[in-house]
Design a protein around this motif. Structure first.
Motif, PDB file in Angstrom:
ATOM      1  N   TYR A  35       9.659  -7.679   3.710  1.00 16.10           N
ATOM      2  CA  TYR A  35       8.294  -7.433   4.184  1.00 16.10           C
ATOM      3  C   TYR A  35       7.390  -6.912   3.067  1.00 16.10           C
ATOM      4  O   TYR A  35       6.672  -5.947   3.222  1.00 16.10           O
ATOM      5  CB  TYR A  35       8.324  -6.485   5.383  1.00 16.10           C
ATOM      6  N   THR A  36       7.499  -7.589   1.939  1.00 17.44           N
ATOM      7  CA  THR A  36       6.604  -7.327   0.809  1.00 17.44           C
ATOM      8  C   THR A  36       5.828  -8.608   0.526  1.00 17.44           C
ATOM      9  O   THR A  36       6.101  -9.656   1.114  1.00 17.44           O
ATOM     10  CB  THR A  36       7.410  -6.899  -0.437  1.00 17.44           C
ATOM     11  N   GLY A  37       4.865  -8.512  -0.352  1.00 17.46           N
ATOM     12  CA  GLY A  37       4.086  -9.700  -0.724  1.00 17.46           C
ATOM     13  C   GLY A  37       3.374 -10.313   0.462  1.00 17.46           C
ATOM     14  O   GLY A  37       2.661  -9.641   1.206  1.00 17.46           O
ATOM     15  N   GLU A  38       3.614 -11.607   0.693  1.00 14.07           N
ATOM     16  CA  GLU A  38       2.924 -12.327   1.757  1.00 14.07           C
ATOM     17  C   GLU A  38       3.305 -11.827   3.151  1.00 14.07           C
ATOM     18  O   GLU A  38       2.555 -12.008   4.110  1.00 14.07           O
ATOM     19  CB  GLU A  38       3.230 -13.830   1.655  1.00 14.07           C
ATOM     20  N   ASN A  39       4.479 -11.209   3.267  1.00 12.75           N
ATOM     21  CA  ASN A  39       4.952 -10.737   4.579  1.00 12.75           C
ATOM     22  C   ASN A  39       4.612  -9.276   4.847  1.00 12.75           C
ATOM     23  O   ASN A  39       5.059  -8.712   5.852  1.00 12.75           O
ATOM     24  CB  ASN A  39       6.472 -10.933   4.679  1.00 12.75           C
ATOM     25  N   ALA A  40       3.838  -8.665   3.953  1.00  9.47           N
ATOM     26  CA  ALA A  40       3.560  -7.228   4.082  1.00  9.47           C
ATOM     27  C   ALA A  40       2.774  -6.901   5.341  1.00  9.47           C
ATOM     28  O   ALA A  40       2.924  -5.813   5.911  1.00  9.47           O
ATOM     29  CB  ALA A  40       2.805  -6.734   2.849  1.00  9.47           C
ATOM     30  N   ASP A  41       1.924  -7.827   5.803  1.00  8.94           N
ATOM     31  CA  ASP A  41       1.088  -7.551   6.969  1.00  8.94           C
ATOM     32  C   ASP A  41       1.914  -7.244   8.211  1.00  8.94           C
ATOM     33  O   ASP A  41       1.494  -6.468   9.068  1.00  8.94           O
ATOM     34  CB  ASP A  41       0.143  -8.729   7.260  1.00  8.94           C
ATOM     35  N   TRP A  42       3.077  -7.864   8.312  1.00 12.83           N
ATOM     36  CA  TRP A  42       3.898  -7.677   9.518  1.00 12.83           C
ATOM     37  C   TRP A  42       4.317  -6.213   9.671  1.00 12.83           C
ATOM     38  O   TRP A  42       4.232  -5.653  10.756  1.00 12.83           O
ATOM     39  CB  TRP A  42       5.133  -8.576   9.462  1.00 12.83           C
ATOM     40  N   SER A  67       0.848  -1.191   0.000  1.00 11.60           N
ATOM     41  CA  SER A  67       0.000   0.000   0.000  1.00 11.60           C
ATOM     42  C   SER A  67       0.880   1.236   0.000  1.00 11.60           C
ATOM     43  O   SER A  67       2.084   1.173   0.302  1.00 11.60           O
ATOM     44  CB  SER A  67      -0.893   0.005   1.244  1.00 11.60           C
ATOM     45  N   LYS A  68       0.301   2.390  -0.303  1.00 11.14           N
ATOM     46  CA  LYS A  68       1.070   3.637  -0.302  1.00 11.14           C
ATOM     47  C   LYS A  68       1.680   3.912   1.072  1.00 11.14           C
ATOM     48  O   LYS A  68       2.838   4.323   1.187  1.00 11.14           O
ATOM     49  CB  LYS A  68       0.179   4.809  -0.732  1.00 11.14           C
ATOM     50  N   ALA A  69       0.893   3.672   2.126  1.00  9.59           N
ATOM     51  CA  ALA A  69       1.377   3.935   3.482  1.00  9.59           C
ATOM     52  C   ALA A  69       2.543   3.012   3.830  1.00  9.59           C
ATOM     53  O   ALA A  69       3.563   3.450   4.376  1.00  9.59           O
ATOM     54  CB  ALA A  69       0.250   3.768   4.490  1.00  9.59           C
ATOM     55  N   ALA A  70       2.404   1.723   3.517  1.00  4.74           N
ATOM     56  CA  ALA A  70       3.472   0.768   3.824  1.00  4.74           C
ATOM     57  C   ALA A  70       4.698   1.028   2.965  1.00  4.74           C
ATOM     58  O   ALA A  70       5.841   0.938   3.441  1.00  4.74           O
ATOM     59  CB  ALA A  70       2.974  -0.654   3.619  1.00  4.74           C
TER      60      ALA A  70
END
Length: 319
Positions: free
Chosen positions: A201-208, A183-186
């Motif tokens: 921390y992209t893709g599947e790990n972005a939530d962290w 996302s723009k914020a992340a």
């Protein structure tokens, strides 16, 4: 990354090194200081290629001869790379490097050693390197790469020529993370983290990283408006999210970015790590002097330093 690309990204650095190489006036040791992603390691490799390339034009190596290719692929016998083993560079690593450097260059007169994350040397490792910097036993060129030059020994800094790298273009990095699905914020936050951290921390790990970002926002709100809640948040949320020292170091970086943003907002500048939190940042900066913000930045940097000294994570964060 070739010489011309780095000339565009780091013109001041490359022009300085070009003049030194052309005039054969290189120092015996350099500190390359700047954010990860600024190209410090790429420039170090380009310098090695330039010194060994038989076909260079002015200072720019050809990039395609056997010498250039061996440097690029990490198998040139006279170019040594030293990196942290785990969290630090240890004395034994530096001693092993020194032993290698006492031997005459296999193919060249000058050996090159590159110390990545040089600020992560233990005290004993740094002192061992200092002795070698002061009295090298053979012709060498030392390239010490660091994001945190203030963590290095003053005596090492005084015996080296420090070259500061400009930060990498932020917009370019933000676009890269957005293209990977952040996302723009992340993406704004990931772009300010070191390359080897942000890319994890992209893709599947972005939530962290998104959850960690939310925790920072919650914590700074409590610092200002609900201080009685802070310790509970640290115990129940912060320390369960940032579980080990590596993750906690990232958490401290995210916290550091918040207070940097306060100064950025104070002076009306752009490129925030928390661009969607401008209103909250503006409210907080009214309540704090520049001196107080600077003090908090220093406390966070001190916490990062103490974290490397293996202090208890919970006590560190509570303090």
């Amino acid at each position: 990354m070739d010489w011309n690309e780095m000339q565009v990204q780091q013109p001041t650095v490359m022009n300085m090194l070009k003049r030194s190489i052309e005039k054969d006036r290189l120092a015996h040791a350099y500190i390359f200081e700047g954010m990860r992603g600024a190209g410090k390691k790429a420039v170090a490799m380009l310098m090695a290629q330039s010194l060994y390339c038989p076909y260079k034009q002015n200072a720019a190596p050809c990039g395609s001869c056997s010498e250039c290719r061996r440097v690029e692929h990490g198998n040139h016998p006279d170019v040594m790379l030293l990196e942290p083993e785990g969290a630090s560079i240890k004395k034994a690593q530096v001693e092993a490097l020194q032993k290698e450097l006492t031997y005459k260059g296999m193919e060249t007169e000058v050996k090159i050693y590159i110390v990545n994350d040089a600020d992560k040397m233990t005290a004993s490792a740094a002192n061992s390197l200092l002795k070698f910097l002061e009295e090298p036993e053979s012709p060498t060129l030392a390239l010490l790469l660091t994001e945190n030059v203030h963590f290095m020994l003053d005596t090492i800094i005084s015996r080296s020529q420090k070259i500061s790298f400009a930060p990498p273009e932020l917009e370019r990095r933000i676009e890269m993370f957005e293209a990977q699905g952040s996302s723009k914020a992340a993406a704004a936050l990931l772009a300010k983290l070191p390359d080897d951290v942000g890319s994890n921390y992209t893709g599947e790990n972005a939530d962290w990283i998104v959850q960690g970002r939310a925790l920072v926002i919650q914590l700074v709100e409590e610092v200002h408006h609900r201080p009685q809640q802070m310790l509970l948040t640290l115990q129940e949320k912060w320390l369960t999210h940032f579980k080990d020292r590596e993750e906690l170091d990232i958490g401290l970086d995210l916290l550091l970015f918040w207070y940097r943003d306060l100064l950025t907002v104070k002076y009306g500048q752009q490129n925030l790590a928390y661009p969607d939190q401008t209103e909250r940042l503006e409210q907080q900066v009214i309540l704090m002097s520049e001196t107080e913000v600077a003090k908090r930045l220093q406390l966070i940097l001190d916490a990062k330093r103490r974290l490397r000294a293996n202090v208890n994570a919970q006590l560190l964060m509570e303090h």
